[in-house]
Design a protein around this motif. Sequence first.
Motif, PDB file in Angstrom:
ATOM      1  N   ALA A  60       0.867  -1.179   0.000  1.00  0.00           N
ATOM      2  CA  ALA A  60       0.000   0.000   0.000  1.00  0.00           C
ATOM      3  C   ALA A  60       0.900   1.224   0.000  1.00  0.00           C
ATOM      4  O   ALA A  60       1.799   1.352   0.831  1.00  0.00           O
ATOM      5  CB  ALA A  60      -0.896   0.006   1.227  1.00  0.00           C
ATOM      6  N   ASP A  65       0.942   5.500  -0.357  1.00  0.00           N
ATOM      7  CA  ASP A  65       0.222   6.770  -0.459  1.00  0.00           C
ATOM      8  C   ASP A  65       0.563   7.378  -1.809  1.00  0.00           C
ATOM      9  O   ASP A  65       1.724   7.527  -2.156  1.00  0.00           O
ATOM     10  CB  ASP A  65       0.613   7.720   0.675  1.00  0.00           C
ATOM     11  CG  ASP A  65      -0.023   7.313   1.985  1.00  0.00           C
ATOM     12  OD1 ASP A  65      -1.020   6.576   1.946  1.00  0.00           O
ATOM     13  OD2 ASP A  65       0.479   7.726   3.047  1.00  0.00           O
ATOM     14  N   GLN A  81      -0.012   5.177  -9.310  1.00  0.00           N
ATOM     15  CA  GLN A  81      -1.215   4.693  -9.995  1.00  0.00           C
ATOM     16  C   GLN A  81      -1.018   4.685 -11.506  1.00  0.00           C
ATOM     17  O   GLN A  81      -1.373   3.727 -12.178  1.00  0.00           O
ATOM     18  CB  GLN A  81      -2.431   5.540  -9.645  1.00  0.00           C
ATOM     19  CG  GLN A  81      -3.685   5.047 -10.352  1.00  0.00           C
ATOM     20  CD  GLN A  81      -4.933   5.770  -9.905  1.00  0.00           C
ATOM     21  OE1 GLN A  81      -4.922   6.494  -8.928  1.00  0.00           O
ATOM     22  NE2 GLN A  81      -6.011   5.561 -10.633  1.00  0.00           N
ATOM     23  N   VAL A 108      -5.114  -2.073  -6.893  1.00  0.00           N
ATOM     24  CA  VAL A 108      -6.389  -1.553  -6.421  1.00  0.00           C
ATOM     25  C   VAL A 108      -6.161  -0.090  -6.061  1.00  0.00           C
ATOM     26  O   VAL A 108      -5.208   0.234  -5.362  1.00  0.00           O
ATOM     27  CB  VAL A 108      -6.880  -2.329  -5.176  1.00  0.00           C
ATOM     28  CG1 VAL A 108      -8.166  -1.739  -4.648  1.00  0.00           C
ATOM     29  CG2 VAL A 108      -7.033  -3.797  -5.482  1.00  0.00           C
ATOM     30  N   PHE A 109      -7.032   0.775  -6.556  1.00  0.00           N
ATOM     31  CA  PHE A 109      -6.877   2.198  -6.312  1.00  0.00           C
ATOM     32  C   PHE A 109      -8.067   2.704  -5.519  1.00  0.00           C
ATOM     33  O   PHE A 109      -9.203   2.485  -5.905  1.00  0.00           O
ATOM     34  CB  PHE A 109      -6.771   2.952  -7.638  1.00  0.00           C
ATOM     35  CG  PHE A 109      -5.805   2.311  -8.595  1.00  0.00           C
ATOM     36  CD1 PHE A 109      -4.448   2.369  -8.342  1.00  0.00           C
ATOM     37  CD2 PHE A 109      -6.251   1.638  -9.712  1.00  0.00           C
ATOM     38  CE1 PHE A 109      -3.550   1.761  -9.203  1.00  0.00           C
ATOM     39  CE2 PHE A 109      -5.363   1.031 -10.573  1.00  0.00           C
ATOM     40  CZ  PHE A 109      -4.004   1.103 -10.328  1.00  0.00           C
ATOM     41  N   SER A 110      -7.783   3.368  -4.406  1.00  0.00           N
ATOM     42  CA  SER A 110      -8.868   3.947  -3.619  1.00  0.00           C
ATOM     43  C   SER A 110      -8.384   5.266  -3.032  1.00  0.00           C
ATOM     44  O   SER A 110      -7.423   5.299  -2.262  1.00  0.00           O
ATOM     45  CB  SER A 110      -9.321   3.001  -2.513  1.00  0.00           C
ATOM     46  OG  SER A 110      -8.282   2.770  -1.597  1.00  0.00           O
ATOM     47  N   GLY A 111      -9.040   6.323  -3.439  1.00  0.00           N
ATOM     48  CA  GLY A 111      -8.674   7.639  -2.943  1.00  0.00           C
ATOM     49  C   GLY A 111      -7.245   8.001  -3.284  1.00  0.00           C
ATOM     50  O   GLY A 111      -6.828   7.923  -4.427  1.00  0.00           O
ATOM     51  N   GLN A 145      -4.597   6.390  -2.316  1.00  0.00           N
ATOM     52  CA  GLN A 145      -3.744   5.247  -2.008  1.00  0.00           C
ATOM     53  C   GLN A 145      -3.832   4.224  -3.128  1.00  0.00           C
ATOM     54  O   GLN A 145      -4.893   4.007  -3.706  1.00  0.00           O
ATOM     55  CB  GLN A 145      -4.175   4.607  -0.692  1.00  0.00           C
ATOM     56  CG  GLN A 145      -3.216   3.544  -0.194  1.00  0.00           C
ATOM     57  CD  GLN A 145      -3.637   2.993   1.146  1.00  0.00           C
ATOM     58  OE1 GLN A 145      -4.693   2.390   1.239  1.00  0.00           O
ATOM     59  NE2 GLN A 145      -2.833   3.213   2.161  1.00  0.00           N
ATOM     60  N   VAL A 146      -2.694   3.593  -3.434  1.00  0.00           N
ATOM     61  CA  VAL A 146      -2.658   2.527  -4.423  1.00  0.00           C
ATOM     62  C   VAL A 146      -2.210   1.246  -3.716  1.00  0.00           C
ATOM     63  O   VAL A 146      -1.284   1.267  -2.910  1.00  0.00           O
ATOM     64  CB  VAL A 146      -1.730   2.876  -5.623  1.00  0.00           C
ATOM     65  CG1 VAL A 146      -0.306   3.118  -5.174  1.00  0.00           C
ATOM     66  CG2 VAL A 146      -1.752   1.803  -6.672  1.00  0.00           C
TER      67      VAL A 146
END
Length: 151
Positions: free
Chosen positions: A64, A66, A73, A114-117, A119-120
């Motif tokens: 993970a 930031d 990403q 997986v990308f969320s907000g 964070q990758v």
Amino acid sequence: PAAEVIIKTVEIKHADIDTIRICDGFEDHELTLEDESTHTFTAAGIAVELPKRDNSGQQTLRFAIDNVTGDAQRAVDAILESGTQGTITYREYLASDKTAPASNPITLTIIGGVFSGAQVGIDASFFDLLNSRWPRDIYTAIFSPGVKYIA
């Protein structure tokens, strides 16, 4: 004696992108790789999730990172869209000795993201022995000329 501070780093490589080097923490570091080249690692938050302990035979690690600037990403997107192999190398350095990794680097193949907000999450794996072809060689008439006579 005080406990030694460990600097965790990841390096994302692929033929289609510039190499991305990220270190854990709030400040960039000049670190020397195992080939004695020195590079700047950009500060960001890094977390490593170890593989589950089960009998699946798949050793997948999740990194993970930031992703405030979006570089990680874009790199993972480019790797996954290209369909070719990209790698992520995990290294640990001692804050008191930035001239070489404190332990052997671990290089894994990137298999997903997986990308969320901001964070990758990068899924990476060691060599997948369970899903590899056996025998590794494909017996064709070019590789093994006698095959063409088998009915």
